[in-house]
Structure formats: structure tokens, C-alpha cells
Design a protein around this motif. Structure first.
Motif, short mmCIF file in Angstrom:
data_model
loop_
_atom_site.label_atom_id
_atom_site.label_comp_id
_atom_site.label_asym_id
_atom_site.label_seq_id
_atom_site.Cartn_x
_atom_site.Cartn_y
_atom_site.Cartn_z
N THR A 170 60.69 -11.35 83.62
CA THR A 170 59.99 -10.18 83.55
C THR A 170 59.80 -9.62 85.04
O THR A 170 60.11 -8.38 84.97
CB THR A 170 58.61 -10.33 83.08
OG1 THR A 170 58.58 -10.81 81.62
CG2 THR A 170 57.98 -9.25 82.69
N ILE A 181 61.33 -5.63 87.07
CA ILE A 181 60.22 -4.69 87.43
C ILE A 181 60.41 -4.31 88.74
O ILE A 181 60.40 -4.88 89.62
CB ILE A 181 58.66 -5.06 87.27
CG1 ILE A 181 58.55 -5.44 85.78
CG2 ILE A 181 57.78 -4.24 87.67
CD1 ILE A 181 57.18 -5.92 85.45
N THR A 227 57.77 1.11 90.75
CA THR A 227 57.42 1.63 89.55
C THR A 227 56.05 1.18 88.91
O THR A 227 55.21 1.87 88.60
CB THR A 227 58.47 1.05 88.64
OG1 THR A 227 59.60 1.72 88.64
CG2 THR A 227 58.04 1.71 87.02
N PHE A 228 55.76 -0.10 89.53
CA PHE A 228 54.48 -0.68 89.24
C PHE A 228 53.36 0.06 90.07
O PHE A 228 52.24 0.52 89.69
CB PHE A 228 54.52 -2.15 89.59
CG PHE A 228 53.07 -3.06 89.05
CD1 PHE A 228 53.06 -3.38 88.06
CD2 PHE A 228 52.42 -3.08 90.15
CE1 PHE A 228 51.61 -3.99 87.66
CE2 PHE A 228 51.00 -3.83 89.89
CZ PHE A 228 50.88 -4.31 88.53
N PHE A 230 52.78 -1.14 77.58
CA PHE A 230 52.99 -2.57 77.93
C PHE A 230 53.74 -2.87 76.77
O PHE A 230 52.96 -2.88 75.53
CB PHE A 230 51.94 -3.32 78.14
CG PHE A 230 51.24 -3.17 79.66
CD1 PHE A 230 51.79 -3.97 80.69
CD2 PHE A 230 50.11 -2.24 79.70
CE1 PHE A 230 51.19 -3.89 81.92
CE2 PHE A 230 49.88 -1.98 81.12
CZ PHE A 230 50.35 -2.92 82.25
N HIS A 249 58.36 3.36 73.77
CA HIS A 249 58.91 3.34 74.96
C HIS A 249 59.53 4.66 75.23
O HIS A 249 59.96 5.44 76.54
CB HIS A 249 59.88 2.44 75.22
CG HIS A 249 61.18 2.51 74.78
ND1 HIS A 249 61.61 2.25 73.53
CD2 HIS A 249 62.31 3.19 75.58
CE1 HIS A 249 62.75 2.49 73.26
NE2 HIS A 249 63.49 3.34 74.45
N SER A 263 57.38 2.02 81.39
CA SER A 263 57.16 1.11 80.39
C SER A 263 57.44 -0.23 80.89
O SER A 263 58.19 -0.37 81.94
CB SER A 263 58.47 1.02 79.38
OG SER A 263 58.34 2.21 78.47
N PHE A 264 56.73 -1.43 80.81
CA PHE A 264 56.60 -2.63 81.31
C PHE A 264 57.04 -3.56 80.09
O PHE A 264 56.36 -3.53 79.30
CB PHE A 264 55.61 -3.01 82.04
CG PHE A 264 55.02 -2.42 83.36
CD1 PHE A 264 55.95 -2.45 84.53
CD2 PHE A 264 53.99 -1.44 83.18
CE1 PHE A 264 55.66 -1.65 85.41
CE2 PHE A 264 53.44 -0.64 84.39
CZ PHE A 264 54.34 -0.82 85.52
N SER A 265 58.18 -4.24 80.14
CA SER A 265 58.51 -5.00 78.88
C SER A 265 58.64 -6.57 79.39
O SER A 265 59.38 -7.07 80.46
CB SER A 265 60.12 -4.85 78.90
OG SER A 265 60.41 -3.41 78.45
N SER A 266 57.70 -7.16 78.89
CA SER A 266 57.29 -8.78 79.11
C SER A 266 58.08 -9.53 78.27
O SER A 266 58.06 -9.40 77.04
CB SER A 266 55.74 -8.96 78.98
OG SER A 266 55.21 -7.94 80.13
N THR A 316 52.31 -10.64 80.08
CA THR A 316 51.33 -9.31 80.03
C THR A 316 50.13 -9.21 80.73
O THR A 316 49.81 -8.30 81.38
CB THR A 316 51.47 -8.74 78.67
OG1 THR A 316 52.74 -8.80 77.97
CG2 THR A 316 50.74 -7.39 78.53
N LEU A 363 50.59 -9.11 84.25
CA LEU A 363 50.71 -7.78 84.85
C LEU A 363 49.42 -6.83 84.89
O LEU A 363 49.19 -6.09 85.77
CB LEU A 363 51.75 -7.23 83.99
CG LEU A 363 53.24 -7.50 84.17
CD1 LEU A 363 53.98 -6.79 83.13
CD2 LEU A 363 53.62 -7.66 85.46
#
Length: 290
Positions: free
Chosen positions: A117, A121, A125-126, A218, A227, A233-236, A250, A253
Motif C-alpha cells: 500500500t 502512495i 498526495t498524502f 479510503f 473513486h 483516493s487511497f487504496s489499501s 487503512t 493511514l
């Protein structure tokens, strides 16, 4: 054959900078309706993306597949995984469960999920997502589903201390449309939605997006349909040796985000914390040892 731990979406996003203009156009077309977009004939995919058939063939090979049939087969496997219910997932892992204690096997799976994950990322972006959540002049809405409401509530309780103008919405409640009455352009929604994606959550996101809200999502490695509406978008990774999916990655994050937003708003956050502690003292909510 590409790394089995990566989805085709992961592969596309990794290779975007190496693709030609036409291949990038194709890539974005695939991601817009992923994974269903690649399940039809090669010619149909090329037509939908407004590119040539050879362009599709070249990009598929750049992703590490021998040809379009192998590419499609992998997409179908992803689609199967995307819709599995808890019983089906349990049957999948118990059949070939490795030796060793469940503590070790489960921990290994979680660590692997975290590693993959974080590899997908971009730190910038985070940081952008944290900055959006830290904007105290914009209302912040946090939305969870049937199971992910626990993550939403966890984030909400911390954000209540850090900043003002915040609302927790449970999409499983019949009252969620009421919350949209006061949504203004530029407000921020943090939405949690993982596989077995919820229709209420998608409809809520669509209505919030139509009002000009910005969405941080998330989700899991297969990505919720939300999305397509999200700015970020955060894809875990969520698969573990269990009938249920894991929220460990998740939650990592989310907790990192809480720490970041706290620091961005530290002056106000400190004041709010001090005031809250005074209230706790007055209510004698917590036991003190003196």
C-alpha cells in the motif's frame, strides 16, 4: 507475468510516465470504469478509448502480459476477488493455509499489505489530503459504511479535538440526506468504502460531488466506484487469512493523517485540547491518580 501482488490498476499507475500519449489515453479510459472496462473485446476497448488496436496490444505488453487474453484473465480474477463474500473468502484461504501459528501468518499478511500500500502512495498526495482536511474554513464531513463506520468514527473523534466545523455521517442511516442540505462548494468529504461497496455511500458521494464538495476516499485495492468522484483516493491492501478483510493498513493511514493534521493546526488544536481537558476535569469523566 507481472507481480501477482499488484493489481492491473497498480501496474497502470506505476507505468503512466513511461506510456506514449495514446497509451496514457487508453490507460485513463481503463481506469475510469475499472475493471469492467477491459472485460470486452480488444476492438471494443480500443474504440471506447479512441485509440488503435495496436496501441492496446503494446500497452498490455508494457504492463507485463503476453497478450490481451492474459490481461483479460487477470482482470476476471480481480473481479472475482472484488465480489467475494466472507464465506467464499474463508473457503479460499483455508484450502491452502500454510503451516505455522495464525498470529504469524496474519501478521505477515498485514505487513505485506502495508508494504504494498505504501509503495503505491505518493507522499505529496498524502500531504495534499491532510492539507484539505486541515482547512478549518471548510466544513469537514466524515462518512463510513456498515463496517467502516468504526474507522470513520475513530477519525471523527480525533478531528473533533483538532478542528471545528465537522460532521460524522453514517451512510447506513436513513437520515443521511439531511446532512447534505448544508453542504457548500469546497467542503471536504472523507469517505470510507471497501469491497461489497455500498449503494448508499455511492449515492451520497454523487450528491455531495454535485454540490461542489471535494472527496477523499479510503478504499481497497480494487477501488470503490466512489473513486471516480474523488479528488484523492487511497487504496489499501486488505486481504488476510480470514473470512473478513483487514482494516489494519487503512487504520495506519488514518492515524498518520490524524498526526499530520494535528501538527498543521497545532496552535488551535492545543487550545482545544486544553479546553477539553478542563471539561473532563469538571465532569470527572476519567479517574485521576494524584
Amino acid at each position: 507475468m507481472p507481480d501477482a501482488a499488484l493489481t492491473i490498476s497498480d501496474l497502470i499507475q506505476q507505468r503512466l510516465d513511461d506510456l506514449t500519449r495514446a497509451e496514457r489515453q487508453l490507460a485513463h479510459s481503463i481506469l475510469e470504469n475499472y475493471p469492467a472496462s477491459g472485460l470486452g473485446p480488444l476492438t471494443a476497448l480500443a474504440k471506447d478509448a479512441n485509440v488503435s488496436v495496436p496501441t492496446v496490444a503494446r500497452m498490455v505488453q508494457k504492463l507485463g502480459f503476453k497478450g490481451y487474453p492474459e490481461f483479460q484473465a487477470e482482470l476476471r480474477e480481480e473481479l472475482k476477488a472484488k465480489v467475494k463474500n466472507p464465506i467464499a473468502k474463508h473457503d479460499t484461504w483455508t484450502g491452502g493455509a500454510p503451516s505455522g501459528h495464525i498470529l504469524n501468518r496474519f501478521t505477515d499478511a498485514v505487513i505485506d499489505n502495508i508494504r504494498h500500500t505504501l509503495g503505491q502512495i505518493e507522499p505529496a498526495t498524502f500531504d495534499d489530503a491532510c492539507a484539505m482536511i486541515a482547512e478549518t474554513d471548510r466544513h469537514l464531513y466524515i462518512v463510513g459504511g456498515r463496517l467502516t463506520h468504526t474507522l470513520a468514527e475513530y477519525l471523527f473523534l480525533h478531528m473533533q479535538v483538532i478542528r471545528s466545523q465537522i460532521t460524522h455521517i453514517q451512510s447506513t442511516s436513513n437520515a443521511w440526506p439531511h446532512y447534505l442540505l448544508d453542504v457548500k462548494e469546497g467542503d471536504v468529504f472523507v469517505i470510507f468504502d471497501v469491497r461489497r461497496y455500498e449503494n448508499n455511500t455511492l449515492k451520497l458521494a454523487e450528491m455531495a460531488h454535485a454540490k461542489g464538495a471535494r472527496i477523499i476516499l479510503f478504499t481497497d485495492q480494487w477501488r470503490s466506484p466512489v473513486h471516480q468522484l474523488a479528488q484523492i483516493s487511497f487504496s489499501s491492501r486488505i486481504v488476510v487469512p480470514s473470512a473478513w478483510d483487514s482494516v489494519a493498513t487503512t487504520l495506519l493511514l488514518v492515524e498518520t493523517m490524524i498526526s499530520s493534521v494535528q501538527n498543521l493546526n497545532w496552535s488551535d488544536t492545543k487550545s482545544r485540547m486544553e479546553e477539553l481537558e478542563e471539561m473532563f476535569d469538571q465532569t470527572k469523566l476519567f479517574r485521576k491518580f494524584t
